[in-house]
Design a protein around this motif. Structure first.
Motif, PDB file in Angstrom:
ATOM      1  N   GLU A   2      70.078  -5.632  35.558  1.00 55.74           N
ATOM      2  CA  GLU A   2      70.469  -5.877  34.165  1.00 55.74           C
ATOM      3  C   GLU A   2      69.641  -7.004  33.569  1.00 55.74           C
ATOM      4  N   LEU A   3      69.098  -6.748  32.382  1.00 52.62           N
ATOM      5  CA  LEU A   3      68.466  -7.812  31.613  1.00 52.62           C
ATOM      6  C   LEU A   3      69.543  -8.392  30.707  1.00 52.62           C
ATOM      7  N   ARG A   4      70.067  -9.546  31.125  1.00 51.87           N
ATOM      8  CA  ARG A   4      71.213 -10.120  30.439  1.00 51.87           C
ATOM      9  C   ARG A   4      70.798 -10.717  29.099  1.00 51.87           C
ATOM     10  N   ASP A   5      71.792 -10.942  28.273  1.00 50.31           N
ATOM     11  CA  ASP A   5      71.519 -11.486  26.936  1.00 50.31           C
ATOM     12  C   ASP A   5      70.863 -12.857  26.992  1.00 50.31           C
ATOM     13  N   ASP A   6      71.077 -13.583  28.099  1.00 50.23           N
ATOM     14  CA  ASP A   6      70.484 -14.919  28.208  1.00 50.23           C
ATOM     15  C   ASP A   6      69.048 -14.881  28.740  1.00 50.23           C
ATOM     16  N   GLY A   7      68.530 -13.651  29.031  1.00 48.50           N
ATOM     17  CA  GLY A   7      67.142 -13.526  29.469  1.00 48.50           C
ATOM     18  C   GLY A   7      66.942 -13.479  30.963  1.00 48.50           C
ATOM     19  N   ASP A   8      68.017 -13.538  31.730  1.00 45.57           N
ATOM     20  CA  ASP A   8      67.885 -13.471  33.186  1.00 45.57           C
ATOM     21  C   ASP A   8      67.942 -12.010  33.634  1.00 45.57           C
ATOM     22  N   LEU A   9      66.988 -11.629  34.486  1.00 46.33           N
ATOM     23  CA  LEU A   9      66.959 -10.281  35.062  1.00 46.33           C
ATOM     24  C   LEU A   9      67.645 -10.347  36.419  1.00 46.33           C
ATOM     25  N   VAL A  10      68.744  -9.576  36.598  1.00 45.43           N
ATOM     26  CA  VAL A  10      69.592  -9.724  37.776  1.00 45.43           C
ATOM     27  C   VAL A  10      69.874  -8.349  38.389  1.00 45.43           C
ATOM     28  N   GLY A  14      68.443 -18.627  29.807  1.00 40.36           N
ATOM     29  CA  GLY A  14      68.130 -19.544  28.701  1.00 40.36           C
ATOM     30  C   GLY A  14      67.073 -19.001  27.757  1.00 40.36           C
ATOM     31  N   ASN A  15      66.806 -17.699  27.830  1.00 32.92           N
ATOM     32  CA  ASN A  15      65.804 -17.083  26.955  1.00 32.92           C
ATOM     33  C   ASN A  15      66.384 -15.839  26.283  1.00 32.92           C
ATOM     34  N   PRO A  16      67.244 -16.043  25.284  1.00 30.48           N
ATOM     35  CA  PRO A  16      67.837 -14.889  24.596  1.00 30.48           C
ATOM     36  C   PRO A  16      66.765 -14.062  23.882  1.00 30.48           C
ATOM     37  N   ARG A  17      67.113 -12.780  23.634  1.00 32.12           N
ATOM     38  CA  ARG A  17      66.242 -11.819  22.940  1.00 32.12           C
ATOM     39  C   ARG A  17      64.945 -11.555  23.725  1.00 32.12           C
ATOM     40  N   ASP A  43      50.681  -0.915  31.258  1.00 32.87           N
ATOM     41  CA  ASP A  43      49.731   0.080  31.741  1.00 32.87           C
ATOM     42  C   ASP A  43      48.865  -0.430  32.887  1.00 32.87           C
ATOM     43  N   ASP A  44      48.912  -1.724  33.178  1.00 31.72           N
ATOM     44  CA  ASP A  44      48.158  -2.259  34.314  1.00 31.72           C
ATOM     45  C   ASP A  44      49.001  -2.341  35.585  1.00 31.72           C
ATOM     46  N   GLY A  45      50.247  -1.836  35.522  1.00 36.87           N
ATOM     47  CA  GLY A  45      51.123  -1.864  36.683  1.00 36.87           C
ATOM     48  C   GLY A  45      51.939  -3.120  36.810  1.00 36.87           C
ATOM     49  N   ASN A  46      51.812  -4.040  35.879  1.00 34.99           N
ATOM     50  CA  ASN A  46      52.542  -5.299  35.929  1.00 34.99           C
ATOM     51  C   ASN A  46      53.864  -5.163  35.187  1.00 34.99           C
ATOM     52  N   LEU A  47      54.955  -5.542  35.853  1.00 34.32           N
ATOM     53  CA  LEU A  47      56.264  -5.588  35.213  1.00 34.32           C
ATOM     54  C   LEU A  47      56.491  -7.016  34.754  1.00 34.32           C
ATOM     55  N   VAL A  48      56.614  -7.215  33.439  1.00 36.84           N
ATOM     56  CA  VAL A  48      56.627  -8.570  32.866  1.00 36.84           C
ATOM     57  C   VAL A  48      57.873  -8.773  32.025  1.00 36.84           C
ATOM     58  N   LEU A  49      58.490  -9.948  32.203  1.00 35.07           N
ATOM     59  CA  LEU A  49      59.614 -10.350  31.370  1.00 35.07           C
ATOM     60  C   LEU A  49      59.093 -11.308  30.309  1.00 35.07           C
ATOM     61  N   TYR A  50      59.210 -10.900  29.041  1.00 30.95           N
ATOM     62  CA  TYR A  50      58.686 -11.686  27.924  1.00 30.95           C
ATOM     63  C   TYR A  50      59.823 -12.363  27.157  1.00 30.95           C
ATOM     64  N   ALA A  51      59.550 -13.580  26.700  1.00 30.71           N
ATOM     65  CA  ALA A  51      60.481 -14.289  25.825  1.00 30.71           C
ATOM     66  C   ALA A  51      60.358 -13.745  24.407  1.00 30.71           C
ATOM     67  N   ALA A  52      61.259 -14.175  23.522  1.00 27.68           N
ATOM     68  CA  ALA A  52      61.247 -13.704  22.139  1.00 27.68           C
ATOM     69  C   ALA A  52      59.944 -14.054  21.433  1.00 27.68           C
ATOM     70  N   ASP A  53      59.296 -15.158  21.837  1.00 30.61           N
ATOM     71  CA  ASP A  53      58.049 -15.554  21.182  1.00 30.61           C
ATOM     72  C   ASP A  53      56.815 -14.921  21.846  1.00 30.61           C
ATOM     73  N   GLY A  54      57.025 -14.027  22.820  1.00 30.53           N
ATOM     74  CA  GLY A  54      55.908 -13.344  23.466  1.00 30.53           C
ATOM     75  C   GLY A  54      55.391 -14.010  24.726  1.00 30.53           C
ATOM     76  N   ALA A  84      55.162 -14.985  28.550  1.00 35.93           N
ATOM     77  CA  ALA A  84      55.574 -14.349  29.797  1.00 35.93           C
ATOM     78  C   ALA A  84      56.446 -15.291  30.606  1.00 35.93           C
ATOM     79  N   LEU A  85      57.625 -14.805  31.015  1.00 34.13           N
ATOM     80  CA  LEU A  85      58.564 -15.612  31.777  1.00 34.13           C
ATOM     81  C   LEU A  85      58.516 -15.303  33.273  1.00 34.13           C
TER      82      LEU A  85
END
Length: 577
Positions: free
Chosen positions: A286-294, A310-313, A320-331, A333-334
């Motif tokens: 789950e990608l929670r509303d606070d930005g944590d992937l659990v 601590g990273n909402p939205r 396409d490069d095979g990288n799974l990335v979690l991005y903050a609202a401002d773009g 990478a987290l």
């Protein structure tokens, strides 16, 4: 003297005899011979919706009972199809015909003498009816979790469809949508379409589309489809069993497997990264509303997380490069798994059908341990400083390779494709081989249970006096007591021998057979010596115990201990409980 009465009797008797002879010469009256039946009378055809019904009157049997009727029929201008019906019937219906086409039929009667010489026929036309199936029903995934269904217009069968209807089985319930307003859309000429939002991902859905006209509803086209996220998933959403995020080019996917592991795949089969959370079904990421992937198990316990609260939205993107990335609202990478470095790069885990060829290796996640397929054919686990922790003693020479087979067996082959070492773990499809941060090389089943292991790193100079559950002694491998005086060797002749100083045999399993056998300390606590083919030759009879160990002691005794330290078996006294 003349006797008149006697003469009359003689004449009467003579006449009777003559009449009898005449009757015998002429013979008794004979019955007429049976013939083939006459053709049936009054053959007629009536039209239905995509059907023709043929009826007829009974034929004269020609002196032999009618056994059946033969009906030849077909569309005008085509070859005949022959159908036989029982003699008691006077009608037959043919379904699945094309409305608007003209059909013909002829009927012959059959008895024991054969088929009637002339058949009676008729011609009719199938009438317009309900629409046919909508053709080429397909689903396509759009960004944001939207699914687009599209199909080709249904054949109206003489009456154009007035509308299409759509229903879907989603979230354990049917949803019906009236589509009177649907018109051909951007999917192409003659194609109709609808966009569906908020579909649950992962679970297979069933979609039905059917057309109606003035004659009624036609049959429904059926499509089974598993929705997924295209490109990225926003915060507040989760992936359950089987759900996935796919890269826009379709090559990479992040899948929440039904074994509880969250895995990034290339081309659907090659794993690039995983969460190592094998906990069975009903696990979710789950990608929670606070930005944590659990990753949560079925009870809601956290098994793994990205540490990005601590990273909402935020949003999770499969690139396409095979990288799974979690991005903050401002773009920014987290968190990320890392891009695909190619099929030749192996990390800490090998899966079924993967190989290590000469000088290829996998590395533990902490970077301290390396499993290498050496040029001499030996498979070795090294600690820092090139210190060997374990080896297979598989000096295979040129052309060697190590394969994690699809059946779960890990095998070292020589250049002639002959096995020189294996883990003895066939029968476990889906197994994976992992080099852990403690230096232990472990083969796990699909359920996450250890099937085989090399043993963890006990440090520089530590004696190898103990065999632990899932570990083995293969040909020429040994255990040595801490004082170095006693040695247990798995000999090439198949015998397991405990030697005292001076190479004096103190105990053995008496299993010499010339075969490359192995001693396996099973996860159930039993020490078993098996020949090729998993044929047991000797065992300690200590099953039913977990976390056991087999130790060669400084007093020359070889002992199986339980987890609580209780001796279960020894070479001096045998089974002790």
């Amino acid at each position: 003297m003349t006797v008149v009465g006697a003469r009359r009797r003689v004449v009467s008797t003579t006449l009777l005899i003559a009449l009898a002879l005449l009757a015998a010469l002429v013979g008794a009256p004979r019955a007429l011979a049976a013939t083939v039946p006459s053709p049936p009378a009054s053959v007629t055809m009536t039209s239905g919706n995509g059907s023709i019904t043929v009826t007829w009157e009974a034929a004269r049997d020609g002196g032999s009972p009618i056994t059946g009727y033969v009906v030849d029929w077909g569309a005008t201008g085509t070859l005949a199809t022959t159908t036989t019906v029982p003699g008691a019937l006077r009608t037959v219906t043919f379904d699945g015909l094309t409305n608007g086409l003209s059909y013909w039929a002829s009927v012959c009667a059959v008895n024991a003498e054969g088929r009637s010489r002339d058949c009676q026929g008729s011609t009719s036309m199938a009438t317009p009816g309900t629409p046919g199936l909508p053709e080429d029903l397909v689903a396509s995934q759009l960004p944001g979790g939207t699914v687009r269904l599209s199909w080709l217009a249904a054949d109206g069968n003489g009456a154009e469809p007035s509308r299409y209807h759509f229903s879907a089985y989603m979230a354990d319930e049917w949803r019906e949508i009236d589509t009177a307003s649907w018109v051909p859309g951007p999917e192409g000429p003659g194609r109709y379409w609808v966009d569906l939002d908020d579909l649950p991902t992962g679970a297979e859905e069933q979609f039905h589309v059917y057309a109606t006209n003035r004659f009624g509803s036609g049959a429904a086209a059926l499509l089974r489809y598993r929705p997924y996220w295209m490109g990225e998933m926003p915060a507040g959403h989760a992936l359950s069993d089987g759900a996935e995020i796919r890269s826009p080019d379709g090559r990479y996917s992040a899948v929440m497997q039904d074994d509880g592991n969250f895995v990034v795949y290339a081309d659907g089969t090659r794993p690039l990264w995983d969460s190592r959370t094998w906990r069975g079904r009903d696990t979710r990421v789950e990608l929670r509303d606070d930005g944590d992937l659990v990753v949560f198990d079925a009870l809601g316990w956290s098994l793994w997380d990205s540490g990005t609260a601590g990273n909402p939205r935020s949003r999770l993107a499969m690139q396409d490069d095979g990288n799974l990335v979690l991005y903050a609202a401002d773009g920014a990478a987290l968190w990320s798994t890392g891009w695909d470095r190619g099929a030749g790069v192996v990390r800490d885990t090998m899966w079924g059908t993967q190989q290590l060829t000469t000088d290829r290796s996998i590395v533990s996640r902490n970077g301290r341990y390396t499993l290498v397929m050496q040029p001499d054919g030996n498979l070795v686990v090294y600690a820092p400083g090139r210190r060997p922790v374990w080896d297979a003693r598989s000096y295979a020479g040129a052309g060697r390779r190590m394969v994690v087979q699809a059946d779960g067996n890990v095998v070292v082959y020589n250049e002639f494709r002959a096995p020189v070492w294996d883990s003895g773990t066939w029968g476990n499809p889906g197994a994976r081989l992992a080099l852990q941060d403690d230096g232990n090389l472990v083969l796990y089943s699909v359920r996450g249970e250890p099937l085989w292991s090399s043993g963890w790193d006990r440090g520089v100079g530590a004696p190898r006096d103990t065999l632990w559950a899932t570990q083995q002694l293969t040909t020429d491998q040994s255990l040595v007591s801490r004082d170095g005086r006693y040695t247990v060797v798995m000999q090439a002749d198949g015998n397991l021998v405990l030697y005292a100083p001076g190479r004096q045999a103190r105990w053995s399993t008496n299993t010499w057979n010339g075969l490359r056998s192995r001693l396996s300390l099973q996860i159930d606590g039993n020490a078993v010596l098996v020949a090729p083919g998993k044929r047991p030759l000797w065992d300690s009879r200590t099953w039913g115990q977990r976390d056991v160990r087999l130790t060669v002691q400084d007093d020359g005794n070889l002992v199986v201990y339980a987890a609580n330290g209780r001796a279960l078996w020894s070479s001096m006294s045998g089974r002790t409980y």
